[in-house]
Enzyme design. Structure first.
Site, PDB file in Angstrom:
ATOM      1  N   GLY A 115      28.182  34.951  32.833  1.00 57.75           N
ATOM      2  CA  GLY A 115      27.528  33.543  33.204  1.00 57.75           C
ATOM      3  C   GLY A 115      26.495  33.113  31.922  1.00 57.75           C
ATOM      4  O   GLY A 115      27.064  33.153  30.978  1.00 57.75           O
ATOM      5  N   GLY A 139      36.946  37.127  27.927  1.00 58.08           N
ATOM      6  CA  GLY A 139      38.177  37.060  29.144  1.00 58.08           C
ATOM      7  C   GLY A 139      38.466  35.967  29.323  1.00 58.08           C
ATOM      8  O   GLY A 139      38.066  34.837  29.054  1.00 58.08           O
ATOM      9  N   ASP A 140      39.259  36.032  30.741  1.00 54.99           N
ATOM     10  CA  ASP A 140      39.478  34.691  31.294  1.00 54.99           C
ATOM     11  C   ASP A 140      38.504  33.639  31.794  1.00 54.99           C
ATOM     12  O   ASP A 140      38.675  32.564  31.355  1.00 54.99           O
ATOM     13  CB  ASP A 140      40.840  35.016  32.415  1.00 54.99           C
ATOM     14  N   ASP A 170      41.040  45.376  30.727  1.00 52.37           N
ATOM     15  CA  ASP A 170      42.126  45.629  31.859  1.00 52.37           C
ATOM     16  C   ASP A 170      43.316  45.360  31.480  1.00 52.37           C
ATOM     17  O   ASP A 170      44.338  45.381  32.191  1.00 52.37           O
ATOM     18  CB  ASP A 170      41.709  44.884  33.073  1.00 52.37           C
ATOM     19  N   MET A 213      39.370  51.795  35.000  1.00 55.69           N
ATOM     20  CA  MET A 213      38.938  50.414  34.978  1.00 55.69           C
ATOM     21  C   MET A 213      40.378  49.649  35.726  1.00 55.69           C
ATOM     22  O   MET A 213      41.630  50.144  35.289  1.00 55.69           O
ATOM     23  CB  MET A 213      38.552  49.790  33.774  1.00 55.69           C
ATOM     24  N   ARG A 215      40.179  46.003  37.883  1.00 58.76           N
ATOM     25  CA  ARG A 215      39.498  45.471  39.170  1.00 58.76           C
ATOM     26  C   ARG A 215      40.668  44.884  39.720  1.00 58.76           C
ATOM     27  O   ARG A 215      40.932  45.025  41.107  1.00 58.76           O
ATOM     28  CB  ARG A 215      38.896  44.214  38.657  1.00 58.76           C
TER      29      ARG A 215
END
Length: 442
Positions: A115, A139-140, A170, A213, A215
């Site tokens: 964030g 990441g994305d 991931d 890991m 998600r």
């Protein structure tokens, strides 16, 4: 010297990513004959965002050393604490000497956070500090944030190159072959699987359960299982499974215990979420917008114990969760080399005047990819391809799939191919590229 920044979009036909009849085309990464920035005018900054991943320090080191050694850049800032570090004014000066040994350590010397993305404050800080090269490692979600920064920078008419290095342990970022840190994660996961195998094999009806890991994408569990060859069952988010009844997980566990006296199960953290949904309260989201999940490993351990207790069978179940041990390790030799290539590629791109791009390996070749291309969707394990079939052959587990599940997976694979092959899902970006081209920006 280039006179204009170059906005990258997906029509530059250099590297072909063939997921459909036409394929996608991206510009090859590497040094250019002409550069946009004079080295003594460059004021670069580097920021790391999101969760930890092996290789972060290596990427930081190689960006700094690449800018310094290859181009003679001397002004490089490290933004501390993720995106909020831009407006919290937390920075450190980075030099080849200060980053010389950081690749031997896990984590990130800059610190990271989820964030904190306030576009206006971030671009205000970039403008105030006179920064003209921004390198975002994340990441994305972080790359999506970098894309928003790029749009605001361009809206203000600033001559700032915004570039990204995709990071996800991931391996769930699309288009690119793999993410840095993935090989290290798979290698470290072997230690947990080996421990589970020893524990299970040393007890009557021993079960070793390892949560890894993943998600939304089960690549780490998938590849760690294939590499180990000691795993009897691998459960990932992409492949639904069920517990009770013929062909269910409990029946398979009973069968393996009867045959071998022990077994090892690997489960990705996002597996089985539909099964535990009825036991799960609304968990909300973390600061990056990711859904907060309950621990599928603890839930599955409880369900297995309850099942065998009801059947009056004694088992010895050991649950291992190595998540934070894996995230915190330094990158291995393979990832160190990969991180170096990514870092040097992104430096060459920014110095040549390219902006609004991330760097990655596509079909074995490094190239520059527009931000929107890697944030359109997530990369997932295809349960209809050969690699998943190889895993099923290795573990001898049932597929747990109905015909409907297989058909749905094929439809999703076809949809993904069309998405990657067709026009971008962000037409506004393409329109802006076209309009900027008409205004003289290459």
């Amino acid at each position: 010297i280039r006179r204009e920044l170059v906005v990258l979009h997906a029509s530059m036909q250099i590297v072909v990513h063939k997921d459909g009849p036409r394929g996608n085309h991206f510009r090859r990464a590497g040094p250019r004959q002409r550069v946009y920035f004079e080295p003594d005018e460059v004021h670069a900054c580097i920021v790391t965002c999101g969760g930890l991943c092996p290789g972060l320090n290596t990427v930081i080191r190689e960006i700094v050393c690449g800018l310094s050694d290859m181009y003679g850049v001397t002004k490089i800032l490290g933004i501390q604490g993720g995106y909020r570090g831009f407006y919290a004014r937390n920075t450190i000066d980075l030099t080849p000497k200060s980053v010389n040994d950081i690749h031997k350590r896990g984590g990130t010397i800059l610190g990271s956070s989820r964030g904190g993305h306030d576009t206006m404050k971030i671009v205000d800080s970039i403008q105030y500090r006179g920064i003209n090269q921004v390198y975002v490692i994340g990441g994305d979600g972080s790359q999506r944030g970098a894309g928003v920064i790029f749009e605001e920078v361009r809206k203000r008419g600033l001559k700032v190159a915004v570039a990204g290095i995709p990071k996800t342990i991931d391996n769930d970022i699309p288009v690119i072959d793999k993410s840095f840190g993935f090989d290290s994660a798979v290698e470290e996961a072997q230690r947990a699987i080996n421990a589970a195998h020893v524990e299970a094999g040393s007890a009557d009806n021993g079960i070793g359960l390892v949560k890894l890991m993943g998600r939304y994408s089960g690549f780490i569990a998938h590849y760690a299982t294939l590499a180990s060859r000691d795993v009897d069952c691998c459960l990932i988010p992409e492949s639904p499974f069920y517990l009770e009844g013929e062909g269910g997980l409990f029946k398979y566990i009973e069968k393996r215990l009867k045959e071998n006296g022990h077994m090892v199960i690997v489960v990705a953290e996002g597996a089985g979420q539909k099964l535990i949904a009825e036991n799960m309260k609304e968990m909300g989201q973390d600061a990056s917008g990711n859904a907060l999940l309950l621990d599928v490993g603890l839930w599955l351990s409880q369900k297995i114990n309850e099942h065998f207790k009801k059947n009056k069978t004694t088992i010895n179940l050991k649950y291992i969760d190595p998540t934070y041990m894996i995230r915190a390790i330094p990158s291995n030799a393979s990832d160190n080399v990969y991180c170096t290539l990514l870092a040097h590629s992104v430096v060459h791109g920014a110095m040549a005047g390219y902006t609004g791009f991330t760097v990655g390996q596509v079909n074995g070749r490094h190239c520059y990819i527009p931000f929107y291309r890697i944030t359109e969707k997530q990369n997932k394990v295809s349960i209809t391809d050969r690699m998943w079939a190889r895993l099923l052959s290795s573990t001898n587990q049932p597929s747990f799939l109905s015909k409907q599940d297989v058909d749905d997976a094929k439809v999703e694979d076809e949809r993904t191919a069309k998405l990657l092959d067709g026009s971008p899902s962000n037409p506004k970006v393409e329109d802006k590229v076209a309009s900027s081209n008409s205004n003289g920006v290459k």
